[in-house]
Structure formats: structure tokens, C-alpha cells
Design an enzyme around this catalytic site. Structure first.
Site, PDB file in Angstrom:
ATOM      1  N   TYR A 229      40.859  -5.769  68.228  1.00 40.62           N
ATOM      2  CA  TYR A 229      41.070  -6.116  69.863  1.00 40.62           C
ATOM      3  C   TYR A 229      41.199  -7.492  69.808  1.00 40.62           C
ATOM      4  O   TYR A 229      40.029  -7.751  68.606  1.00 40.62           O
ATOM      5  CB  TYR A 229      40.330  -5.043  69.444  1.00 40.62           C
ATOM      6  CG  TYR A 229      40.273  -5.221  71.546  1.00 40.62           C
ATOM      7  CD1 TYR A 229      41.077  -5.778  72.274  1.00 40.62           C
ATOM      8  CD2 TYR A 229      39.309  -4.245  71.679  1.00 40.62           C
ATOM      9  CE1 TYR A 229      41.114  -5.540  73.591  1.00 40.62           C
ATOM     10  CE2 TYR A 229      39.303  -3.885  73.492  1.00 40.62           C
ATOM     11  CZ  TYR A 229      40.341  -4.192  73.790  1.00 40.62           C
ATOM     12  OH  TYR A 229      40.037  -4.448  75.145  1.00 40.62           O
TER      13      TYR A 229
ATOM     14  N   LYS B 249      46.105  -5.134  69.941  1.00 42.58           N
ATOM     15  CA  LYS B 249      45.631  -4.618  70.969  1.00 42.58           C
ATOM     16  C   LYS B 249      45.183  -5.899  71.825  1.00 42.58           C
ATOM     17  O   LYS B 249      44.539  -6.676  71.496  1.00 42.58           O
ATOM     18  CB  LYS B 249      44.886  -3.513  71.452  1.00 42.58           C
ATOM     19  CG  LYS B 249      44.032  -3.476  73.287  1.00 42.58           C
ATOM     20  CD  LYS B 249      43.455  -2.534  73.356  1.00 42.58           C
ATOM     21  CE  LYS B 249      43.140  -2.387  74.564  1.00 42.58           C
ATOM     22  NZ  LYS B 249      41.527  -1.012  74.419  1.00 42.58           N
TER      23      LYS B 249
ATOM     24  N   ILE C 218      58.043  -8.506  76.842  1.00 45.40           N
ATOM     25  CA  ILE C 218      57.410  -9.393  76.008  1.00 45.40           C
ATOM     26  C   ILE C 218      57.770  -8.815  75.058  1.00 45.40           C
ATOM     27  O   ILE C 218      57.131  -8.669  73.543  1.00 45.40           O
ATOM     28  CB  ILE C 218      56.203 -10.118  75.777  1.00 45.40           C
ATOM     29  CG1 ILE C 218      55.041  -9.623  76.249  1.00 45.40           C
ATOM     30  CG2 ILE C 218      56.889 -11.391  77.229  1.00 45.40           C
ATOM     31  CD1 ILE C 218      54.220 -10.371  76.011  1.00 45.40           C
TER      32      ILE C 218
END
Length: 299
Positions: A133, A158, A201
Site C-alpha cells: 500500500y 495499491k 493508466i
């Protein structure tokens, strides 16, 4: 590991005395899975990982795993001080979690090699697949993500920073390393508001805190997003997500507090948030009720 649909980040219910309510945790998770969640992430950001004791994390993950019963992946949170992160990772493994979301370390920020060592220590201790993350004290360069992606145990990234240019570089570096199994997630607060850009993207998946309190609205958005129905998607952004974000941004921590308030408005007694977060005022809660009503009227 395969995800199909919205990623569900459940809240952690507390009783009137502030204790963990494991039974309501199971009910809350069950409602999300039945509403079509493609994966469940217990004891993560929306679940107030920062405020949970180790035994509570273990209980939450065990309740989640038992309720999900293998229908979708369960990815548990592990982060903060390294010793606590390792203990949480092992507890999640022992409870039957399918993987881990590696949250940032506590307080201090290290070098890129230090972040690699942090992730590797959690990987080694747990043996579980991990998603890193990118936010707060754990902000990875494209080179670092490419380095971590050489380990098959690291399965995803993430983004919680919002630097679209950097995220594009990370996506390309991992793709160039021939990790076609690597997962990319948009983890920004109220990710629906930015997901149109992230899809462009190469980041097709996103976490949805709104799903935890209003699954019918979140599902309508996801269906429109998945089908390329821009008229519906934008109508939901304008009529629901934009005013929700405006309210969220009034007070730090409302990315979690408003979700719990929304559940309470729906009659689910999940309790309030733990310190240092705060619950919305009566006036803010009424505005949230109005926003939710407006969102549902769009369906």
C-alpha cells in the site's frame, strides 16, 4: 489470486461499551459478499486497523474468513510497528486469510531499501501473498516496486497517494518485468471519483468504502464503469460522490467516520469510531443522510 467486482473494505463494529462485536462483523461481511463484493479486506483502513489490538485483528479476520467461506479472496491488513505488523500477519495467516495488505510502518519513514526490508520481513513471517500500500510513510519508487515484483509473493500495488504520473511509471515497470499476474488497485479515498483516470493508466480495480454503507449505489457506479456507460457514471459522480467527498473533506478521518455513520443511519449498530478519529456531528450526519437519499434517488 482473482478479483471480480468491487473490493469491499468493511468497517469494524464496536458495541456500546467500545468492545469488538464479532457477531456483527460476520453479519456486515455477509451482507457485503451477498451484495456482490469481489474481495473482502478486513482490518484495513476503513476497518480502523490503527486502533485495533492484535487479538481483535485475529478475531475480525477469523470471523471474516468463516463468513466468506472461500467465495471471494480475503486480504487482511498488516502494518504499523514491525513487530506488530509481523504478529498481525501471522494472526491473519492462522485465521485463514488468503493474503495481506501491507500498510505503512508507524511514525518513521525509511529509505527505499528499508521499505523493501519491511515488506520482506512481513512476507517471510507470514508466507502469504502481499499487496503493498503506497501512502503515508510507505511511498515506493517505480524502481522499488519493480524490485519487489521480482518476488512472486508480492502480488500487487495499491496507490493511496494520487500521483498518477508515478503510478503510470510503476505500472509500466512491472509490466516490463513480465509480471502479467500483478494486480494494481486505486486506493484513494472515495476512489470512484478518480477511477476514470486510473483506468486510463492500467489500474482497473479500486477499493470502495462507499460500498460498505451504500452497496446499491456503489454497485450502480461499478456497473456503469464496467460497461462504459459514462452518462450514468458521471450522473452518480455529480449527484452522490462529489457531495460525499465535500463532506468527507471537512474533517480528518471522515473517510471512515462517515461510512460508520451511514451504516448507523441504515439501522446497523456498528458503533462509533475509536480515537483519534471522531464521529460526525448531528448536522453532518443529517447532510450525509441527504446525500445518501439523493444517491439512491438516482437509481
Amino acid at each position: 489470486m482473482h478479483f471480480s467486482g468491487i473490493l469491499f473494505f468493511p468497517v469494524t463494529p464496536f458495541s456500546a461499551t467500545g468492545a469488538l462485536d464479532a457477531g456483527l462483523t460476520s453479519d456486515h461481511v455477509a451482507s457485503g459478499v451477498e451484495a456482490g463484493a469481489g474481495g473482502v479486506f478486513p482490518a484495513c483502513g476503513t476497518g480502523e486497523y490503527h486502533a485495533l489490538a492484535l487479538d481483535e485483528i485475529a478475531a475480525i479476520v477469523a470471523a471474516t474468513v468463516g463468513t466468506v467461506a472461500g467465495r471471494v479472496p480475503v486480504i487482511a491488513g498488516a502494518g504499523g510497528p514491525l513487530g506488530h505488523a509481523i504478529a498481525a500477519a501471522r494472526a491473519a495467516r492462522d485465521a485463514g486469510a488468503d493474503g495481506l495488505l501491507v500498510l505503512p510502518p508507524y511514525l518513521v519513514g525509511g529509505t527505499q531499501s528499508g521499505l523493501v526490508a519491511y515488506v520482506e520481513a512481513i512476507c517471510q513471517a507470514s508466507g502469504l501473498p502481499v499487496v503493498i500500500y503506497h501512502r503515508g510513510t510507505a511511498q515506493y519508487t517505480a524502481e522499488t516496486v519493480a524490485r519487489l515484483a521480482r518476488d512472486p509473493q508480492v502480488i500487487g500495488f495499491k496507490d493511496g497517494v494520487g500521483d498518477v504520473g508515478l503510478t503510470q511509471q510503476i505500472v509500466r515497470r512491472v509490466q516490463q518485468a513480465d509480471r502479467d499476474d500483478f494486480l494494481f488497485f486505486n486506493g484513494l479515498l472515495t476512489a470512484e471519483l478518480s477511477q476514470g483516470a486510473y483506468r486510463g493508466i492500467g489500474v482497473p480495480m479500486y477499493s470502495s468504502a462507499a460500498f460498505a454503507m451504500a452497496p446499491e449505489i456503489a454497485n450502480a457506479y461499478y456497473r456503469a464503469y464496467d460497461a462504459g456507460d459514462e452518462a450514468t457514471r458521471l450522473r452518480l459522480i455529480d449527484g452522490f460522490y462529489t457531495p460525499l467527498v465535500a463532506l468527507r473533506d471537512e474533517t480528518p478521518g471522515f473517510g471512515v467516520s462517515l461510512v460508520k455513520a451511514g451504516l448507523r443511519l441504515a439501522g446497523v449498530p456498528v458503533g462509533g469510531v475509536r480515537a483519534p478519529l471522531v464521529d460526525p456531528t448531528a448536522e453532518q450526519q443529517q447532510r450525509l443522510a441527504d446525500i445518501l437519499e439523493a444517491g439512491r434517488s438516482l437509481l
